[in-house]
Design a protein around this motif. Structure first.
Motif, PDB file in Angstrom:
ATOM      1  N   LEU A   1      79.930  -3.150  34.404  1.00 24.66           N
ATOM      2  CA  LEU A   1      79.114  -3.754  35.459  1.00 24.66           C
ATOM      3  C   LEU A   1      79.962  -4.189  36.643  1.00 24.66           C
ATOM      4  O   LEU A   1      79.536  -4.076  37.797  1.00 24.66           O
ATOM      5  N   TYR A   2      81.155  -4.690  36.373  1.00 23.76           N
ATOM      6  CA  TYR A   2      82.059  -5.101  37.444  1.00 23.76           C
ATOM      7  C   TYR A   2      82.367  -3.920  38.356  1.00 23.76           C
ATOM      8  O   TYR A   2      82.289  -4.026  39.578  1.00 23.76           O
ATOM      9  N   ILE A   3      82.721  -2.801  37.750  1.00 23.60           N
ATOM     10  CA  ILE A   3      83.050  -1.605  38.539  1.00 23.60           C
ATOM     11  C   ILE A   3      81.831  -1.136  39.321  1.00 23.60           C
ATOM     12  O   ILE A   3      81.925  -0.847  40.524  1.00 23.60           O
ATOM     13  N   LEU A   4      80.670  -1.072  38.662  1.00 24.99           N
ATOM     14  CA  LEU A   4      79.445  -0.631  39.328  1.00 24.99           C
ATOM     15  C   LEU A   4      79.066  -1.549  40.483  1.00 24.99           C
ATOM     16  O   LEU A   4      78.796  -1.089  41.603  1.00 24.99           O
ATOM     17  N   LEU A   5      79.054  -2.855  40.227  1.00 23.81           N
ATOM     18  CA  LEU A   5      78.684  -3.805  41.273  1.00 23.81           C
ATOM     19  C   LEU A   5      79.711  -3.837  42.399  1.00 23.81           C
ATOM     20  O   LEU A   5      79.356  -4.015  43.569  1.00 23.81           O
ATOM     21  N   PHE A   6      80.975  -3.646  42.067  1.00 18.25           N
ATOM     22  CA  PHE A   6      82.022  -3.585  43.087  1.00 18.25           C
ATOM     23  C   PHE A   6      81.752  -2.425  44.040  1.00 18.25           C
ATOM     24  O   PHE A   6      81.778  -2.588  45.269  1.00 18.25           O
TER      25      PHE A   6
END
Length: 132
Positions: A115-120
């Motif tokens: 999720l961190y990578i996607l939201l980033f």
């Protein structure tokens, strides 16, 4: 007391800005102390999950203009805890809360990392669209 709270929140924010960098730093520090790669990696995952929760919640709130990100993450973790605990109870007849907690926390690390990578990337895209 508020000074201590301010200092702790600033330290947390510093580590939560880049949780993957935090993971690497913590891994080397813990490995220097423990000298066991497997235990070091597990402990570092557990610690980094705390920082990922704050970071992902902040990015969620920024992207969707809400303040519900943290509570959504907590809700998903609690639902996962209940589901895995119920499955373990049906399977073995009893629930080992420590094992269930570890499984949920480590799955949380995996899910929050993705999720961190996607939201980033989504936040970068959103800011790029507003600039152009």
């Amino acid at each position: 007391m508020s000074t201590l709270t301010d200092v702790l929140s600033k330290i947390y924010a510093l580590f939560a800005i880049a949780p993957f960098l935090t993971f690497v730093v913590i891994w080397f520090v813990v490995y220097f102390i423990m000298k066991d790669k497997k235990k070091t990696t597990r402990l570092t995952m557990d610690i980094t999950t705390c920082f990922l929760i704050g970071s992902v919640a902040f990015m969620w709130n920024q992207l969707f203009q809400t303040s519900f990100g943290f509570w959504l993450i907590m809700l998903v973790l609690l639902i996962a805890f209940g589901t895995i605990g119920g499955y373990q109870t049906r399977l073995k007849g009893k629930t080992d809360l420590l094992k269930v907690s570890r499984v949920v926390w480590r799955f949380g690390f995996l899910g929050l990392s993705m999720l961190y990578i996607l939201l980033f990337l989504l936040n970068i895209g959103k800011n790029y669209i507003y600039v152009t």
